[in-house]
Design an enzyme around this catalytic site. Sequence first.
Site, PDB file in Angstrom:
ATOM      1  N   THR A  20      -7.104  11.152   2.975  1.00  0.00           N
ATOM      2  CA  THR A  20      -5.906  10.708   3.682  1.00  0.00           C
ATOM      3  C   THR A  20      -4.874  11.823   3.622  1.00  0.00           C
ATOM      4  O   THR A  20      -5.084  12.849   2.984  1.00  0.00           O
ATOM      5  CB  THR A  20      -5.310   9.443   3.026  1.00  0.00           C
ATOM      6  N   LYS A  39       0.800   3.795 -11.127  1.00  0.00           N
ATOM      7  CA  LYS A  39      -0.403   3.034 -10.786  1.00  0.00           C
ATOM      8  C   LYS A  39      -0.883   2.174 -11.958  1.00  0.00           C
ATOM      9  O   LYS A  39      -1.471   1.100 -11.742  1.00  0.00           O
ATOM     10  CB  LYS A  39      -1.502   3.977 -10.318  1.00  0.00           C
ATOM     11  N   TYR A  66       2.627   9.654 -11.376  1.00  0.00           N
ATOM     12  CA  TYR A  66       1.702   8.886 -10.538  1.00  0.00           C
ATOM     13  C   TYR A  66       0.871   7.939 -11.398  1.00  0.00           C
ATOM     14  O   TYR A  66       0.697   6.756 -11.062  1.00  0.00           O
ATOM     15  CB  TYR A  66       0.793   9.846  -9.763  1.00  0.00           C
ATOM     16  N   ASN A 114       0.798  -1.222   0.000  1.00  0.00           N
ATOM     17  CA  ASN A 114       0.000   0.000   0.000  1.00  0.00           C
ATOM     18  C   ASN A 114       0.834   1.278   0.000  1.00  0.00           C
ATOM     19  O   ASN A 114       0.274   2.371  -0.083  1.00  0.00           O
ATOM     20  CB  ASN A 114      -0.930  -0.011   1.228  1.00  0.00           C
TER      21      ASN A 114
END
Length: 283
Positions: free
Chosen positions: A200, A166, A162, A97
Amino acid sequence: MHHPAIAPLHTAVVIGGAAGIGLAAARRFAKAGLKVAVVDRRMEDLTSAHEELVALADGDETRIVAAACDVSDRAGLQKTADHIAERLGKVHVLMNNAGIQPGSSIFGTQANWDAVLSINLGGVINGTRIFGPAMMAHGEPALIVNTGSKQGITTPPGDPAYNVSKAGVKVFTEALQHELRETAGHQVEAALLIPGFVFTGLTARGRTEKPEGAWTPDQTIDFMMERLEAGDFYILCPDGETDRRTDEKRIRWAAGDIVENRPPLSRWHKDWAGRFKDFATED
């Protein structure tokens, strides 16, 4: 009923587990009676996570390990894995994660590209390759969950490093599950967690209050557990802003750029954006 790997006295390792979605998963595993190791590079967060998880384990410190490690450091992660095995025994659940998002552009800062690719993608590869063989060898039900992103599927403009990282996690995890199912003699499965808008530290961007449309990390893990029980590989999470139907429309349109020979990222192209909006509202 949980996935069979998620069982009392089994061991769960959460890499990037000291905050956010990772900590929410670690809490859930501890509550379910598992032994839990959280791996992270942020010492302050690790200390806090360790204290919280020990409390959830009824004060049993033998069930909880907090280990400081940079997942891009393969040798360091191998030492961490050896330490976890010595303390907690064989691993049944691995959650890769760890992730960062400092921002990027195609010709922007090289350091950002290096960091994002080494942690977001390299960390998933390292974690899987270091922990996976022993999980296969012990022969008991086991599970590897890798955290991807919708940005790795629809690849919106604005942060290519990013998106590339991913997208790589998606491809790697698909290949992992294929190899696992084609290899006899073990009970390991893989799943790809695809969060929606989750509040988050990674997404806060200076905000201290959760936006109305965002899910909490705990909501995300609730959904993950539900879909793992159902046997899903692609755990495509909705949120307060985006429902499943909208996600499916966006994913289909992105794939259609290739099939229909449209310009790349046509959803954001001046000649195609209107057509995407029409497509998105069709029944």
